[in-house]
Design a protein around this motif. Structure first.
Motif, short mmCIF file in Angstrom:
data_model
loop_
_atom_site.label_atom_id
_atom_site.label_comp_id
_atom_site.label_asym_id
_atom_site.label_seq_id
_atom_site.Cartn_x
_atom_site.Cartn_y
_atom_site.Cartn_z
N TRP A 1 32.11 16.67 4.82
CA TRP A 1 32.15 16.36 3.39
C TRP A 1 30.77 16.45 2.76
O TRP A 1 30.61 16.91 1.63
CB TRP A 1 32.73 14.96 3.18
CG TRP A 1 34.22 14.93 3.19
CD1 TRP A 1 35.03 14.49 4.20
CD2 TRP A 1 35.09 15.38 2.16
NE1 TRP A 1 36.35 14.64 3.85
CE2 TRP A 1 36.42 15.18 2.60
CE3 TRP A 1 34.89 15.95 0.89
CZ2 TRP A 1 37.54 15.51 1.83
CZ3 TRP A 1 36.00 16.28 0.12
CH2 TRP A 1 37.29 16.07 0.58
N LEU A 2 29.74 16.01 3.50
CA LEU A 2 28.37 16.09 2.96
C LEU A 2 27.97 17.55 2.71
O LEU A 2 27.33 17.86 1.70
CB LEU A 2 27.38 15.44 3.93
CG LEU A 2 27.48 13.92 4.04
CD1 LEU A 2 26.49 13.41 5.10
CD2 LEU A 2 27.21 13.24 2.70
N PHE A 3 28.35 18.44 3.61
CA PHE A 3 28.06 19.86 3.41
C PHE A 3 28.80 20.39 2.17
O PHE A 3 28.25 21.20 1.42
CB PHE A 3 28.46 20.68 4.63
CG PHE A 3 27.47 20.62 5.75
CD1 PHE A 3 26.13 20.38 5.51
CD2 PHE A 3 27.86 20.80 7.06
CE1 PHE A 3 25.20 20.32 6.54
CE2 PHE A 3 26.95 20.75 8.10
CZ PHE A 3 25.61 20.51 7.84
N LEU A 4 30.03 19.94 1.96
CA LEU A 4 30.77 20.39 0.78
C LEU A 4 30.07 19.94 -0.50
O LEU A 4 29.92 20.72 -1.45
CB LEU A 4 32.20 19.84 0.82
CG LEU A 4 33.16 20.50 1.82
CD1 LEU A 4 34.50 19.78 1.83
CD2 LEU A 4 33.35 21.98 1.50
N ALA B 1 30.54 14.99 -10.26
CA ALA B 1 30.86 16.42 -10.36
C ALA B 1 30.84 17.08 -8.98
O ALA B 1 31.71 17.90 -8.66
CB ALA B 1 29.87 17.11 -11.29
N LEU B 2 29.86 16.71 -8.15
CA LEU B 2 29.80 17.24 -6.78
C LEU B 2 31.04 16.82 -5.98
O LEU B 2 31.61 17.63 -5.24
CB LEU B 2 28.54 16.75 -6.07
CG LEU B 2 27.19 17.26 -6.58
CD1 LEU B 2 26.06 16.67 -5.75
CD2 LEU B 2 27.12 18.79 -6.53
N CYS B 3 31.43 15.56 -6.13
CA CYS B 3 32.60 15.06 -5.40
C CYS B 3 33.87 15.78 -5.83
O CYS B 3 34.71 16.14 -4.99
CB CYS B 3 32.76 13.55 -5.64
SG CYS B 3 31.48 12.54 -4.85
N THR C 1 20.66 16.42 -6.31
CA THR C 1 20.58 15.70 -5.02
C THR C 1 21.20 16.49 -3.88
O THR C 1 21.25 15.99 -2.74
CB THR C 1 21.29 14.33 -5.12
OG1 THR C 1 22.70 14.54 -5.37
CG2 THR C 1 20.70 13.48 -6.23
N HIS C 2 21.65 17.70 -4.15
CA HIS C 2 22.36 18.44 -3.09
C HIS C 2 21.49 18.68 -1.86
O HIS C 2 22.00 18.74 -0.74
CB HIS C 2 22.90 19.77 -3.63
CG HIS C 2 21.86 20.73 -4.10
ND1 HIS C 2 21.12 21.51 -3.26
CD2 HIS C 2 21.43 21.04 -5.36
CE1 HIS C 2 20.30 22.27 -3.96
NE2 HIS C 2 20.46 22.01 -5.24
#
Length: 327
Positions: A279-282, A12-14, A58-59
């Motif tokens: 991308w990690l921040f997104l 979902a995060l991706c 995990t954000h």
């Protein structure tokens, strides 16, 4: 927690991150702002399904990992290239912004200490990255981090439109405009974008100035860790206590900055790292957006935005006046 339990939420995060990047590419909106909006909309409409909660939670890890990798974009050589005068302006404006936000938050608008500190760090140093770094040092709550991040990102979206208009209206030179954007805007991406929108020279100065400002993040984290350790009833914290207060990802940030400064990373490697932490921040901001609840925002009100707006107008006006007098 097993990978199988985390996978639905991670997916979902991706998906949220990919959507945010797509919107930025098509419409031009800041992807970080879109990402946090995606999480916010989902959380306040359909809600976050139970099976997604573990993965979305995990954000915080993705934020920490992104900050560590961000160290690759800051080198000591780049900081020194900006010159003693610009470095002095960076330090004074950053310190002044933090002080103004703290005073307004505590003494004028009655905002709780930790939320005010997060707003000050985000406004004074490097946007959401500073919010997260300081939050770990002062043990801020998730909702405070979310409010501060949302407020900072809101003004990133505003300044990326307003600053070029002001630059054109006043006919600012590339040097003045670049340094002004670098010392008074919040996040690195909008600063660089605004700088190069004005001119190549402005883009170079904006980038160097902003990276010099970003390098202050460790000092600010230590200062806040020391303050909140003392205000908690203890004596002046020892060096060991301060070290324990500093999040591991901040130390990682400095370690990677040293590696980059030593020339151990090629240009392609640094570019790849910058793309990765973007991308990690997104990913992180999609999850962070789910922490913002309308009911709690109503209780908080518009005060955080008013505090930051007041400080931004004051500091940006004064810093521009100084730069016009110096250059």
């Amino acid at each position: 927690m097993s990978v199988r339990e985390l996978l639905p939420g991670l997916l979902a995060l991706c998906l949220g991150a990919a959507f945010a990047r797509g919107v930025e590419g098509v419409v031009g909106f800041n992807a970080l702002l879109v990402a946090i909006a995606v999480g916010f909309v989902v959380a306040n409409t359909v809600g976050v399904p139970k099976r997604l909660e573990a993965g979305i939670a995990t954000h915080g890890f993705w934020l920490a990992a992104g900050i560590v990798l961000m160290g690759a974009s800051v080198t000591l050589g780049t900081v020194l290239e900006t010159g003693a005068l610009v470095l002095a302006i960076v330090v004074c404006v950053s310190a002044g912004t933090i002080l103004v936000v703290e005073l307004l938050a505590r003494n004028v608008f009655g905002i709780t200490g930790r939320l005010g500190s997060l707003l000050a760090a985000g406004s004074g140093i490097c946007g959401v990255s500073a919010v997260v770094a300081v939050a770990g040092a002062i043990r801020a709550r998730e909702n405070q981090i979310a409010y501060a991040a949302a407020t900072v990102l809101l003004f990133d979206a505003v300044t990326i439109v307003v600053y070029p208009l002001i630059g054109d209206l006043l006919g600012l030179s590339g040097t003045v405009f670049g340094v002004w954007a670098g010392v008074s805007m919040f996040s690195t991406g909008p600063v660089v974008a605004v700088g190069f929108t004005h001119s190549e020279l402005a883009g170079q100065w904006a980038t160097m100035t902003k990276l010099a400002r970003n390098a202050l993040i460790g000092v600010v984290v230590l200062a806040y860790a020391s303050y909140y350790a003392r205000s908690g009833g203890g004596s002046h914290p020892s060096a060991r206590t301060l070290l324990e207060e500093v999040p591991a990802f901040v130390l990682g940030f400095f370690a990677l900055m040293v590696v980059a400064s030593a020339g151990l990373l090629s240009a392609s490697q640094r570019a790849a790292i910058e793309e990765l932490y973007g991308w990690l921040f997104l990913l992180a901001f999609v999850g962070l957006g789910t922490e913002i609840r309308l009911a709690e925002l109503r209780r908080t009100g518009l005060l955080p935005a008013v505090v930051v707006l007041t400080a931004l107008v004051l500091v940006s006006t004064l810093s521009l006046a100084v730069l016009l007098a110096v250059f």
